[in-house]
Write an enzyme that holds these catalytic residues in place. Sequence first.
Site, PDB file in Angstrom:
ATOM      1  N   SER A 181       0.666  -1.320   0.081  1.00  0.00           N
ATOM      2  CA  SER A 181      -0.491  -0.074   0.246  1.00  0.00           C
ATOM      3  C   SER A 181       0.853   1.351   0.079  1.00  0.00           C
ATOM      4  O   SER A 181       0.748   2.382  -0.149  1.00  0.00           O
ATOM      5  CB  SER A 181      -0.979   0.053   1.448  1.00  0.00           C
ATOM      6  N   HIS A 209      -4.949  -3.477  -3.487  1.00  0.00           N
ATOM      7  CA  HIS A 209      -4.248  -2.176  -4.098  1.00  0.00           C
ATOM      8  C   HIS A 209      -4.263  -3.321  -5.836  1.00  0.00           C
ATOM      9  O   HIS A 209      -3.972  -2.156  -5.991  1.00  0.00           O
ATOM     10  CB  HIS A 209      -3.432  -1.905  -4.248  1.00  0.00           C
ATOM     11  N   LYS A 241     -11.865   0.695  -2.146  1.00  0.00           N
ATOM     12  CA  LYS A 241     -10.313   1.500  -3.222  1.00  0.00           C
ATOM     13  C   LYS A 241     -11.347   0.930  -4.552  1.00  0.00           C
ATOM     14  O   LYS A 241     -11.789   2.282  -5.135  1.00  0.00           O
ATOM     15  CB  LYS A 241      -9.648   0.501  -3.568  1.00  0.00           C
TER      16      LYS A 241
HETATM   17  N1  PMP Z   1      -5.468  -4.124   3.794  1.00  0.00           N
HETATM   18  C1  PMP Z   1      -5.031  -3.443   3.091  1.00  0.00           C
HETATM   19  C2  PMP Z   1      -3.422  -3.297   2.269  1.00  0.00           C
HETATM   20  C3  PMP Z   1      -5.154  -1.655   2.797  1.00  0.00           C
HETATM   21  O1  PMP Z   1      -4.346  -0.565   2.219  1.00  0.00           O
HETATM   22  C4  PMP Z   1      -6.452  -1.741   3.832  1.00  0.00           C
HETATM   23  C5  PMP Z   1      -6.564  -0.398   3.629  1.00  0.00           C
HETATM   24  N2  PMP Z   1      -6.014   0.794   3.553  1.00  0.00           N
HETATM   25  C6  PMP Z   1      -7.212  -2.481   4.204  1.00  0.00           C
HETATM   26  C7  PMP Z   1      -6.503  -3.423   4.172  1.00  0.00           C
HETATM   27  C8  PMP Z   1      -8.390  -2.484   5.023  1.00  0.00           C
HETATM   28  O2  PMP Z   1      -9.228  -2.472   4.380  1.00  0.00           O
HETATM   29  P1  PMP Z   1     -11.573  -0.824   4.418  1.00  0.00           P
HETATM   30  O3  PMP Z   1     -10.546  -0.058   4.367  1.00  0.00           O
HETATM   31  O4  PMP Z   1     -11.820  -1.931   3.171  1.00  0.00           O
HETATM   32  O5  PMP Z   1     -11.093  -1.671   6.076  1.00  0.00           O
END
Ligand code: PMP
Length: 392
Positions: A181, A209, A241
């Site tokens: 991320s 992502h 996303k």
């Molecule tokens: N996994 C990754 C790699 C993320 O970047 C994120 C969100 N920042 C999440 C999980 C969490 O997902 P959500 O926003 O749906 O809670």
Amino acid sequence: MQHTWRADLAAQHHSRRASNHWRERIDVGSAQSTKVIVGGRSVLNFSSNDYLGLASHPQLGRAAADAVAQWGAGSGASHLVCGHLDLHSTLEREIAEFVGAERALLFSNGYMANLGICAAFAEKRDAIVQDKLNHASLIDGGRLSLAHSYRYRHLSVSHAAAILQRSEAARHLIVSDGVFSMDGDVAPLTNLSALADAYNGLLIVDDAHGFGVLGDQGRGTLNEQGLRPRGNVLLMATLGKALGSFGAFVAGDALLIDHLLQTARSYIYTTALPPSAVSASLAGLHLIKEAGSDLQIRLRKNIDYLRAAAAELGLNFESSNTAIQPIIIGAPQRALEVSERLRRDGVWVVAIRPPTVPVGSSRLRVTLSANHTFNDIDVLLQSLMVALGEAQ
Ligand code: PMP
């Protein structure tokens, strides 16, 4: 007592501010898009995870509104009580089919899905072996489960193998982001999958992502690497996303999904997703399928354009081939200064600092959308040149 608490917290906050690690929250005054209103003025948005520009797409908005009219605003209960609507099952079926899995299970969000997966599959006698740069929710999932937790060097299959070799655990959970991320680089899933086969492992891929971005029509990082969520491979992705909505899913073989439904506490003990979010997700998925690969191709063109133009200007982006394009700055203060300078120019690129990223690697996290124009990217790069020059 009261006084100690207040004094302790105030001291912590003071040192956070003094070291430039204080987190700022900014009010956005418009729908999520490549241009947003901040502080009353329009800025170019290079900070969002809305990679395909679906978050404010009228078809998703209409689907959400229609769902409220038909199903109401709330789901009313958790899935296993009476909150599981036909609509939830429809989305689960369509997602499973899209990613080539036997079954899928919706979670309220990716954070909760990751907590649920780790705790449900890794028991006391097991071990969780995960990439050091995995998302916070996976690290927290490791803490929540009773299993031993190990972290291997970023992308290092050989370090993961060495840990597995030494491990005395009965079963292993091998856990990795698909696309990282904060770096935008991609996990070696084929090799990790081979490790899972060799060490009685279950490979968990968090493709928050990669889903919607990589692979055939956005089927994700597993698909890009010729794999599928089946056997001992489980896929998690969020719907908040690239899909433009909210929620998350886990996809894999029926046996594994049944186990989650029976035991994942973050699935069982929470209210089911509201109909509006589920319906918007369905609309997002339909849009992606109907577009063929157009959305991914448009995003890919923007990624290629940014990288080629940045190279010509001598701008040092990290070597990422995804929508996440970081520039490492180093010190948190300098990252903040560059980000502030950009914002004054009407360009919004958020500065990411520790503990979200390792100490010394504060960065600007540029994210691209299929809806950015080449002109938007030119403006970004010109502003970056100025901001980086001035903040030295
Ligand atoms: N996994 C990754 C790699 C993320 O970047 C994120 C969100 N920042 C999440 C999980 C969490 O997902 P959500 O926003 O749906 O809670």
